[in-house]
Motif scaffolding. Structure first.
Motif, PDB file in Angstrom:
ATOM      1  N   ASN A   1      60.285  33.674  53.143  1.00 54.97           N
ATOM      2  CA  ASN A   1      59.208  33.519  52.180  1.00 54.97           C
ATOM      3  C   ASN A   1      59.781  33.601  50.776  1.00 54.97           C
ATOM      4  N   THR A   2      59.614  32.530  50.022  1.00 57.50           N
ATOM      5  CA  THR A   2      60.051  32.507  48.635  1.00 57.50           C
ATOM      6  C   THR A   2      58.845  32.773  47.745  1.00 57.50           C
ATOM      7  N   THR A   3      58.901  33.810  46.942  1.00 62.07           N
ATOM      8  CA  THR A   3      57.797  34.131  46.034  1.00 62.07           C
ATOM      9  C   THR A   3      58.200  33.786  44.616  1.00 62.07           C
ATOM     10  N   ARG A   4      57.266  33.156  43.905  1.00 63.51           N
ATOM     11  CA  ARG A   4      57.529  32.763  42.529  1.00 63.51           C
ATOM     12  C   ARG A   4      56.448  33.327  41.625  1.00 63.51           C
ATOM     13  N   PHE A   5      56.227  34.628  41.718  1.00 61.36           N
ATOM     14  CA  PHE A   5      55.217  35.258  40.877  1.00 61.36           C
ATOM     15  C   PHE A   5      55.579  36.722  40.635  1.00 61.36           C
ATOM     16  N   GLU A   6      54.952  37.292  39.618  1.00 60.00           N
ATOM     17  CA  GLU A   6      55.053  38.726  39.333  1.00 60.00           C
ATOM     18  C   GLU A   6      53.638  39.269  39.205  1.00 60.00           C
ATOM     19  N   MET A   7      53.397  40.443  39.786  1.00 61.59           N
ATOM     20  CA  MET A   7      52.079  41.073  39.746  1.00 61.59           C
ATOM     21  C   MET A   7      52.136  42.309  38.853  1.00 61.59           C
ATOM     22  N   ILE A   8      51.288  42.374  37.832  1.00 66.05           N
ATOM     23  CA  ILE A   8      51.252  43.527  36.946  1.00 66.05           C
ATOM     24  C   ILE A   8      49.803  43.929  36.694  1.00 66.05           C
ATOM     25  N   THR A   9      49.610  45.139  36.173  1.00 62.92           N
ATOM     26  CA  THR A   9      48.281  45.633  35.808  1.00 62.92           C
ATOM     27  C   THR A   9      48.314  46.112  34.370  1.00 62.92           C
ATOM     28  N   PHE A  10      47.398  45.609  33.560  1.00 60.99           N
ATOM     29  CA  PHE A  10      47.311  46.058  32.168  1.00 60.99           C
ATOM     30  C   PHE A  10      46.601  47.410  32.105  1.00 60.99           C
ATOM     31  N   HIS A  11      47.008  48.216  31.163  1.00 60.50           N
ATOM     32  CA  HIS A  11      46.337  49.486  30.891  1.00 60.50           C
ATOM     33  C   HIS A  11      46.439  49.764  29.397  1.00 60.50           C
ATOM     34  N   GLN A  12      45.842  50.849  28.945  1.00 58.01           N
ATOM     35  CA  GLN A  12      45.719  51.095  27.508  1.00 58.01           C
ATOM     36  C   GLN A  12      47.062  51.237  26.800  1.00 58.01           C
ATOM     37  N   SER A  13      48.084  51.733  27.487  1.00 58.45           N
ATOM     38  CA  SER A  13      49.378  51.952  26.836  1.00 58.45           C
ATOM     39  C   SER A  13      50.377  50.822  27.101  1.00 58.45           C
ATOM     40  N   TYR A  14      49.952  49.779  27.826  1.00 58.30           N
ATOM     41  CA  TYR A  14      50.847  48.646  28.104  1.00 58.30           C
ATOM     42  C   TYR A  14      51.067  47.881  26.809  1.00 58.30           C
ATOM     43  N   GLY A  15      52.340  47.518  26.518  1.00 57.09           N
ATOM     44  CA  GLY A  15      52.644  46.941  25.215  1.00 57.09           C
ATOM     45  C   GLY A  15      53.523  45.702  25.240  1.00 57.09           C
TER      46      GLY A  15
ATOM     47  N   ILE B   1      47.833  39.132  36.454  1.00 64.52           N
ATOM     48  CA  ILE B   1      47.516  40.312  35.643  1.00 64.52           C
ATOM     49  C   ILE B   1      46.191  40.893  36.120  1.00 64.52           C
ATOM     50  N   ASP B   2      46.261  41.999  36.826  1.00 65.20           N
ATOM     51  CA  ASP B   2      45.044  42.688  37.249  1.00 65.20           C
ATOM     52  C   ASP B   2      44.529  43.518  36.075  1.00 65.20           C
ATOM     53  N   GLU B   3      43.205  43.594  35.959  1.00 63.81           N
ATOM     54  CA  GLU B   3      42.559  44.367  34.870  1.00 63.81           C
ATOM     55  C   GLU B   3      43.053  43.904  33.496  1.00 63.81           C
ATOM     56  N   ILE B   4      43.038  42.608  33.265  1.00 62.21           N
ATOM     57  CA  ILE B   4      43.600  42.063  32.024  1.00 62.21           C
ATOM     58  C   ILE B   4      42.865  42.572  30.785  1.00 62.21           C
TER      59      ILE B   4
ATOM     60  N   GLY C   1      44.498  36.101  35.685  1.00 60.20           N
ATOM     61  CA  GLY C   1      44.091  37.494  35.495  1.00 60.20           C
ATOM     62  C   GLY C   1      42.762  37.792  36.157  1.00 60.20           C
ATOM     63  N   THR C   2      42.488  39.081  36.349  1.00 65.69           N
ATOM     64  CA  THR C   2      41.175  39.508  36.825  1.00 65.69           C
ATOM     65  C   THR C   2      40.555  40.411  35.766  1.00 65.69           C
ATOM     66  N   MET C   3      39.217  40.386  35.696  1.00 64.22           N
ATOM     67  CA  MET C   3      38.527  41.145  34.663  1.00 64.22           C
ATOM     68  C   MET C   3      37.223  41.695  35.227  1.00 64.22           C
ATOM     69  N   ASN C   4      37.023  42.989  35.042  1.00 62.64           N
ATOM     70  CA  ASN C   4      35.821  43.663  35.512  1.00 62.64           C
ATOM     71  C   ASN C   4      34.783  43.641  34.394  1.00 62.64           C
ATOM     72  N   THR C   5      33.663  42.961  34.619  1.00 58.79           N
ATOM     73  CA  THR C   5      32.658  42.837  33.556  1.00 58.79           C
ATOM     74  C   THR C   5      31.941  44.149  33.263  1.00 58.79           C
ATOM     75  N   ALA C   6      32.053  45.108  34.188  1.00 59.70           N
ATOM     76  CA  ALA C   6      31.420  46.402  33.934  1.00 59.70           C
ATOM     77  C   ALA C   6      32.250  47.265  33.000  1.00 59.70           C
ATOM     78  N   ASP C   7      33.493  46.862  32.737  1.00 55.89           N
ATOM     79  CA  ASP C   7      34.358  47.629  31.840  1.00 55.89           C
ATOM     80  C   ASP C   7      33.880  47.468  30.406  1.00 55.89           C
ATOM     81  N   ARG C   8      33.870  48.550  29.673  1.00 60.36           N
ATOM     82  CA  ARG C   8      33.314  48.518  28.311  1.00 60.36           C
ATOM     83  C   ARG C   8      34.218  47.817  27.304  1.00 60.36           C
ATOM     84  N   SER C   9      35.448  47.461  27.703  1.00 58.91           N
ATOM     85  CA  SER C   9      36.369  46.807  26.769  1.00 58.91           C
ATOM     86  C   SER C   9      36.285  45.288  26.838  1.00 58.91           C
ATOM     87  N   ILE C  10      35.305  44.755  27.583  1.00 58.06           N
ATOM     88  CA  ILE C  10      35.239  43.305  27.766  1.00 58.06           C
ATOM     89  C   ILE C  10      34.967  42.563  26.467  1.00 58.06           C
TER      90      ILE C  10
END
Length: 583
Positions: free
Chosen positions: A293-307, A353-356, A405-414
């Motif tokens: 299996n050849t994978t050509r992607f990277e999976m990351i999650t954004f958070h408040q301190s990600y820069g 990008i999860d929780e973009i 990316g994925t985005m939760n509409t219930a999050d107050r930072s939308i």
């Protein structure tokens, strides 16, 4: 051949078949010339040039495509093909297995690289950009965000649908990509050691030309790479070497320099002291893509301190190069993936990008927020490139790099996200889908249950805070439903309504007016304080707290005594009880 709309097949230096849209050509025995000319779709004949020791050359016959292939013609063609194979076996041509040619034939990435070099022309750079533009191999937007309330399957969609678009079972990654990844993990002295282990003895100029060393120089953007190579060779040279005057030496001492500035490595000592590097050299030297299996992607999650430093590039401390603390410029995950995509332009790559919306987008993307636009990417009409602030190198985003990316509409930072990314991303809404749920879990209709809860939430709050179907997707028993409410639904409603328990009761049908019995209520009034009870508790009437109610979760639910919870506790969320309870 490009643009000719034909498919030719040859044996040695002769055509044996050429097929096009309207006619086809065959090699046939010359003795059958008259028989061939009588066929209904025959057009014309010509003769091949005569080879040595050949009595009579075969015919090159042309036929129109309007009927089935004649069986007698097929036999004659097979005879001629057989003759050509025999002639080739006894000809004066030398059999030779050219490994580079074989690699060009069967290694896709190597072939693309050779073709790119062969047809490059500095005078027609703009034309070449169009020719080299990779095909759009997957039918999704280059910048995409899946958004919706919690539990609607956004992350599931990301990992189960989109990940498959960037994963394939094939001959594995090319050696160029393997080289890039290997060198990216290593520091200068490690790459130098591996290269010297293979070369055994050489001058610095030759060492710099080694494929691994060249890749390191390319990745580092070092303006004086030979100085760096000299430094590390001397730093790792044996103490008794008379031709190196460096006082400070590393604990690892494996190199030697003669009076002609030719460097040599102690291979036996290297095997003994640095077996991991020897193993990496063996992996690189013997690397052949295997079926995997050849994978050509990277999976990351954004958070408040990600820069920016983690995503694009930054200055990081490095303790491996020297004993004292040193800082180096290190590529972030986006730049690394972009470089891989650039080196493998015929295949799609992705950043997931999860929780973009949880990250500070303007801080993370920086100046690259413009470069990700479709028309601003490398090779596009309005191509843009920027100079990265730390490495001072030019950078653009390749067209085969996708951002999902994925985005939760219930999050107050939308709200902060929409203004930054709305124009640059396609947005795909994913709402609750009750049709995926069971209509009978021990008598509980999960579809009606979810729809009724969400209808009430939309009335009391908004549609962005509805509850996704995935919370109930694995519920196969009443006890499963109990666990879901105890561990997920009620805590989520507490967050939505800021512990306004009256609204939580309305959402679950636990208000007295709906008509549930006290045992059926999932959220109950624990105590109702009258004015007299307030005076007993505080010694006075607390004016701000008139008719105060204290709420609690059903004790049986809270203590996980699910057998004491009836199915009616859930049925009567969406179905009003026939008998009502007086308030």
């Amino acid at each position: 051949p490009q643009g000719k709309n034909i498919l030719p097949v040859t044996i040695s230096h002769r055509y044996v078949l050429v097929t096009g849209k309207e006619e086809y050509n065959l090699i046939l025995p010359s003795r059958e010339k008259h028989q061939i000319s009588r066929l209904s779709n025959y057009l014309k004949n010509s003769s091949f040039d005569k080879f040595n020791n050949e009595e009579e050359p075969p015919l090159w016959s042309v036929f129109s495509i309007h009927n089935d292939f004649d069986e007698s013609l097929k036999k004659l063609w097979f005879e001629s093909v057989s003759n050509e194979l025999k002639r080739f076996n006894i000809s004066n041509f030398i059999r030779h297995d050219n490994s580079s040619y074989r690699k060009a034939a069967f290694d896709k990435s190597y072939r693309e690289k050779i073709i790119q070099i062969a047809f490059s022309n500095a005078k027609s750079e703009n034309e070449n950009k169009q020719n080299k533009k990779p095909m759009n191999l997957i039918n999704i937007p280059q910048n995409l965000i899946l958004y919706g309330p919690p539990g609607t399957g956004k992350t599931y969609e990301l990992t189960n649908k989109y990940v498959n678009l960037f994963t394939e079972t094939s001959a594995g990654k090319s050696k160029e990509i393997f080289t890039y990844e290997l060198v990216n993990e290593l520091v200068w002295w490690e790459v130098i050691t591996i290269c010297m282990f293979e070369l055994e003895k050489c001058k610095v100029g030759k060492l710099a030309e080694h494929p691994l060393m060249a890749e390191k120089i390319s990745q580092s953007k070092n303006s004086k790479p030979q100085n760096t190579i000299w430094y590390w060779l001397q730093n790792l040279t044996k103490q008794d070497c008379p031709n190196v005057n460096t006082a400070k030496r590393n604990e690892i001492q494996i190199f030697w320099k003669d009076k002609n500035s030719t460097w040599e490595i102690d291979k036996e000592l290297t095997k003994e002291t640095l077996p991991d590097l020897v193993e990496k050299w063996e992996q690189w030297k013997n690397y052949t893509p295997d079926l995997s299996n050849t994978t050509r992607f990277e999976m990351i999650t954004f958070h408040q301190s990600y820069g920016y430093e983690e995503f694009i590039e930054g200055i990081r401390p490095d303790f491996r190069e020297e004993e004292e603390l040193k800082y180096k410029i290190e590529q972030g995950i986006f730049v690394k993936t972009a470089e891989k995509a650039r080196k493998d332009s015929q295949n799609p790559y992705a950043i997931f990008i999860d929780e973009i919306n949880r990250g500070n987008i303007s801080k993370i993307f920086g100046e690259l927020i413009t470069l990700i636009e479709t028309d601003k990417r490398q090779g596009e009409e309005n191509e843009l490139e920027v100079t990265l602030p730390y490495s001072k190198t030019k950078f653009s985003v390749p067209p085969n790099l996708y951002i999902v990316g994925t985005m939760n509409t219930a999050d107050r930072s939308i709200a902060l996200l929409d203004t930054a990314l709305r124009r640059r991303f396609h947005f795909h809404e994913m709402m609750p889908d009750s049709s995926l749920l069971s209509e009978n879990v021990e008598g509980i209709n999960l579809r009606l249950l979810l729809n009724k809860i969400n209808e009430r939430i939309e009335f009391l709050l908004d549609r962005d805070h509805t509850i996704g179907h995935s919370y109930f997707i694995k519920a196969t028993s009443k006890n499963d439903v109990c666990r879901t409410f105890r561990n997920k639904i009620i805590p989520l409603l507490q967050e939505y309504f800021y512990n306004d328990w009256e609204k939580i009761q309305l959402t679950l049908g636990d208000n007295n007016q709906w008509g549930k019995t006290e045992d059926e209520k999932l959220v109950r009034i624990k105590k109702y304080y009258t004015v007299e009870e307030e005076k007993k508790l505080f010694g006075c009437d607390v004016e701000e707290y008139e008719d105060e109610r204290i709420y609690t979760v059903n004790e049986a639910l809270k203590c996980e005594n699910y057998n004491q919870i009836s199915v009616e506790a859930f049925i009567h969320i969406y179905q009003k009880p026939e008998k009502t309870v007086q308030s």
